[in-house]
Enzyme design. Structure first.
Site, short mmCIF file in Angstrom:
data_model
loop_
_atom_site.label_atom_id
_atom_site.label_comp_id
_atom_site.label_asym_id
_atom_site.label_seq_id
_atom_site.Cartn_x
_atom_site.Cartn_y
_atom_site.Cartn_z
N SER A 112 -3.14 35.56 -32.89
CA SER A 112 -2.58 36.70 -32.17
C SER A 112 -1.17 36.87 -32.70
O SER A 112 -0.69 36.06 -33.50
CB SER A 112 -2.56 36.46 -30.65
N TYR A 132 -0.30 29.02 -25.17
CA TYR A 132 -1.24 29.85 -25.93
C TYR A 132 -0.72 30.07 -27.34
O TYR A 132 -1.46 29.93 -28.33
CB TYR A 132 -1.43 31.17 -25.21
N LYS A 176 -2.31 29.08 -31.05
CA LYS A 176 -2.60 30.08 -32.07
C LYS A 176 -1.82 29.80 -33.37
O LYS A 176 -2.29 30.10 -34.47
CB LYS A 176 -2.29 31.48 -31.54
#
Length: 255
Positions: A147, A161, A165
């Site tokens: 992302s 998160y 990633k």
């Protein structure tokens, strides 16, 4: 060479995780139009059955699994090969996001839930897929999904998160080097802000508005905006691309 986006995918078996989510569903729908056989995977069998039933073409499958379980990645690949006979493409959209505005509020469970699916399961799923592709002996395609947070560190309480990633991007590069001699390419798709429930759940007021102001194209991505890039990376057109992180962020990031 046949000059269409999905060149080389006709008759190939494509396993896509996170298939019941917005971006995953758009991807399986796009792959089905190429003539590929799609194996759609997510946690719930019912939604998957509905998605697969609506896909164009024949031979598509719905395989429910919880990738947080340590044995799930290898089992998913084995179930795919048992049902479809082979595996040519893996696209790994499955992900978990637990927003915590204050890092002091991040629990070990928050960390484990995200790391186990976003990073650990991605590695072991890629490894299991690569083993099958090597055994088949005619190469393959692996597409991981990061992302914009891998670069920015995340917004709106997504530090953990973002860390997972960032790991996916580095892992993609390492896998690309390792698997290249076997004709297996490994590339990463890095979306910006996509109009899905995952983006807005738990997001503080004003954060998304600031993100849109910083996006030159001035809008959220729709899931379909990402599907073509995933198909391209799996196609014959991307045969000489490996280890790349493809930025699909509407200009929010430029690299």
């Amino acid at each position: 060479m046949t000059w269409n986006l999905g060149a080389g995918l006709d008759g190939r078996v494509v396993l896509c995780t996170g298939a019941a989510g917005g971006v995953g569903r758009a991807a399986v729908e796009a792959f089905a139009t190429t003539g590929a056989r799609v194996v759609a995977s997510d946690r719930g069998q019912g939604p998957l059955d509905e998605i697969v039933a609506a896909l164009p073409g024949d031979g598509h499958l719905a395989v429910a699994t919880d990738l947080a379980r340590p044995d799930a990645p290898a089992r998913l690949v084995a179930d795919t090969v048992s049902a479809a006979g082979r595996l040519d493409v893996l696209v790994n959209y499955a992900a978990v996001l637990r927003r915590r505005t204050e890092i002091d509020d991040v629990t070990e469970s928050d960390w484990d839930d995200q790391e186990s699916v976003n990073l650990r399961a991605t590695f072991f799923l890629c490894r299991a897929a690569a083993r099958q592709m090597r055994e088949q002996g005619d190469g393959g395609r692996i597409v991981t999904v990061a992302s914009q947070s891998w670069w920015t560190g995340g917004h709106g309480g997504s530090v953990v998160y973002a860390a997972t990633k960032g790991g996916v991007v580095s892992m993609t590069r390492g896998l690309a080097r390792t698997l290249a001699p076997h004709g297996i390419t490994v590339n990463c798709l890095a979306p910006g802000n996509v109009d899905t429930p995952m983006l807005t759940t738990g997001l503080a007021d004003g954060v998304l508005d600031k993100q849109l102001e910083a996006t030159p194209l001035g809008r959220l991505a729709q899931p379909e905006d990402l599907a073509g890039t995933a198909v391209f990376l799996a196609s014959r057109h991307a045969a000489y691309i490996t280890g790349a992180t493809i930025n699909v962020s509407g200009g929010l990031l430029m690299y």
